[in-house]
Design a protein around this motif. Structure first.
Motif, PDB file in Angstrom:
ATOM      1  N   PHE A  83     -11.029   9.232 -30.053  1.00  0.00           N
ATOM      2  CA  PHE A  83     -10.378   9.698 -28.826  1.00  0.00           C
ATOM      3  C   PHE A  83     -11.126   9.280 -27.559  1.00  0.00           C
ATOM      4  O   PHE A  83     -10.502   9.067 -26.519  1.00  0.00           O
ATOM      5  N   SER A  84     -12.453   9.172 -27.644  1.00  0.00           N
ATOM      6  CA  SER A  84     -13.245   8.881 -26.445  1.00  0.00           C
ATOM      7  C   SER A  84     -13.646   7.413 -26.326  1.00  0.00           C
ATOM      8  O   SER A  84     -13.962   6.933 -25.231  1.00  0.00           O
ATOM      9  N   GLY A  85     -13.669   6.725 -27.456  1.00  0.00           N
ATOM     10  CA  GLY A  85     -14.119   5.333 -27.447  1.00  0.00           C
ATOM     11  C   GLY A  85     -15.626   5.187 -27.500  1.00  0.00           C
ATOM     12  O   GLY A  85     -16.146   4.069 -27.485  1.00  0.00           O
ATOM     13  N   PHE A  86     -16.345   6.320 -27.575  1.00  0.00           N
ATOM     14  CA  PHE A  86     -17.820   6.272 -27.609  1.00  0.00           C
ATOM     15  C   PHE A  86     -18.332   6.535 -29.015  1.00  0.00           C
ATOM     16  O   PHE A  86     -18.022   7.556 -29.623  1.00  0.00           O
ATOM     17  N   TYR A  87     -19.110   5.594 -29.514  1.00  0.00           N
ATOM     18  CA  TYR A  87     -19.772   5.749 -30.808  1.00  0.00           C
ATOM     19  C   TYR A  87     -21.274   5.614 -30.568  1.00  0.00           C
ATOM     20  O   TYR A  87     -21.721   4.632 -29.960  1.00  0.00           O
ATOM     21  N   PRO A  88     -22.070   6.579 -31.017  1.00  0.00           N
ATOM     22  CA  PRO A  88     -23.495   6.593 -30.674  1.00  0.00           C
ATOM     23  C   PRO A  88     -24.318   5.469 -31.304  1.00  0.00           C
ATOM     24  O   PRO A  88     -25.388   5.138 -30.787  1.00  0.00           O
ATOM     25  N   TYR A  89     -23.839   4.900 -32.414  1.00  0.00           N
ATOM     26  CA  TYR A  89     -24.628   3.869 -33.091  1.00  0.00           C
ATOM     27  C   TYR A  89     -23.754   2.657 -33.401  1.00  0.00           C
ATOM     28  O   TYR A  89     -22.576   2.807 -33.768  1.00  0.00           O
ATOM     29  N   PRO A  90     -24.314   1.458 -33.299  1.00  0.00           N
ATOM     30  CA  PRO A  90     -23.514   0.245 -33.532  1.00  0.00           C
ATOM     31  C   PRO A  90     -22.973   0.127 -34.951  1.00  0.00           C
ATOM     32  O   PRO A  90     -21.905  -0.446 -35.159  1.00  0.00           O
ATOM     33  N   PHE A  91     -23.676   0.693 -35.934  1.00  0.00           N
ATOM     34  CA  PHE A  91     -23.211   0.547 -37.314  1.00  0.00           C
ATOM     35  C   PHE A  91     -22.046   1.479 -37.662  1.00  0.00           C
ATOM     36  O   PHE A  91     -21.499   1.413 -38.765  1.00  0.00           O
ATOM     37  N   VAL A  92     -21.652   2.348 -36.722  1.00  0.00           N
ATOM     38  CA  VAL A  92     -20.443   3.159 -36.900  1.00  0.00           C
ATOM     39  C   VAL A  92     -19.461   2.945 -35.753  1.00  0.00           C
ATOM     40  O   VAL A  92     -18.535   3.744 -35.564  1.00  0.00           O
ATOM     41  N   ASN A  93     -19.652   1.878 -35.010  1.00  0.00           N
ATOM     42  CA  ASN A  93     -18.783   1.600 -33.867  1.00  0.00           C
ATOM     43  C   ASN A  93     -17.479   0.994 -34.358  1.00  0.00           C
ATOM     44  O   ASN A  93     -17.327  -0.227 -34.486  1.00  0.00           O
TER      45      ASN A  93
END
Length: 201
Positions: A155-165
């Motif tokens: 919903f936000s488009g923000f993923y804290p880590y690249p491996f779960v982006n």
């Protein structure tokens, strides 16, 4: 000795989390409410905060300290913070090159606190009372965390880590990467239990 170590480790953990919050707010790219949500969307921050709370509970005895004294609680916390350290060292360290205070805080969050917690576990955990049937309960926290960041990221488009982006690598690869981290949790849990059983003989 135990209380002195807990005090020292609590200070380190709280310092790292608080300064990291200050640095994130100071360099914010989103409004404050969103920045705060993003701050607490990092497994690193949540787990270092959990460690700080744990060590604080060892200083001031009360209902919280009694909760954490139950067999397996310290082991679970140690596993969580070791995953923080290992994933950072082998996956995320090459992603960026922090400097100044950020570099110091990074080392505290991802190296000093994991090592300190492991030392405390070695010295004070009641290892003979940790068992295989506790492992599924230890996995609830990281499992809930994964669901949270995937749902919020959708919903936000923000993923804290690249491996779960998911936005960049897709759901399939994100889930494969998450499975790898899950296996790391299980591996560390197994090692902890086996060490505990070997010490209890």
């Amino acid at each position: 000795m135990k209380r002195n170590l807990a005090t020292l480790f609590a200070i380190i953990a709280w310092f790292a989390v608080i300064v990291q919050f200050y640095l994130m707010v100071e360099n914010k790219v989103s409004p404050i409410p969103e920045t705060i949500i993003r701050f607490f969307s990092f497994f690193t921050i949540l787990t270092n905060t959990l460690v700080a709370i744990y060590f604080s509970s060892q200083i001031v005895k009360g209902s919280l300290s009694r909760f954490f004294e139950k067999p397996g609680k310290l082991t679970a916390i140690t596993i969580y913070i070791l995953v923080v350290g290992l994933v950072y060292q082998f996956v995320l360290r090459q992603v960026w090159d922090p400097t100044g205070m950020q570099k110091l805080v990074d080392e505290l969050l991802h190296a000093a606190t994991p090592i300190a917690t492991l030392v405390y576990w070695v010295l004070y955990e009641n290892k003979k009372k940790i068992h295989w049937n506790q492992v599924p309960f230890w996995l609830i926290y990281p499992g809930v965390y994964l669901i949270f960041i995937l749902v919020r990221g959708h919903f936000s488009g923000f993923y804290p880590y690249p491996f779960v982006n998911v936005a960049e690598i897709g759901y399939q690869q994100a889930l494969i990467n998450s499975l790898g981290v899950l296996l790391l949790f299980v591996l560390l849990s197994s090692v902890m239990i086996l060490v505990g059983k070997s010490n209890s003989k």
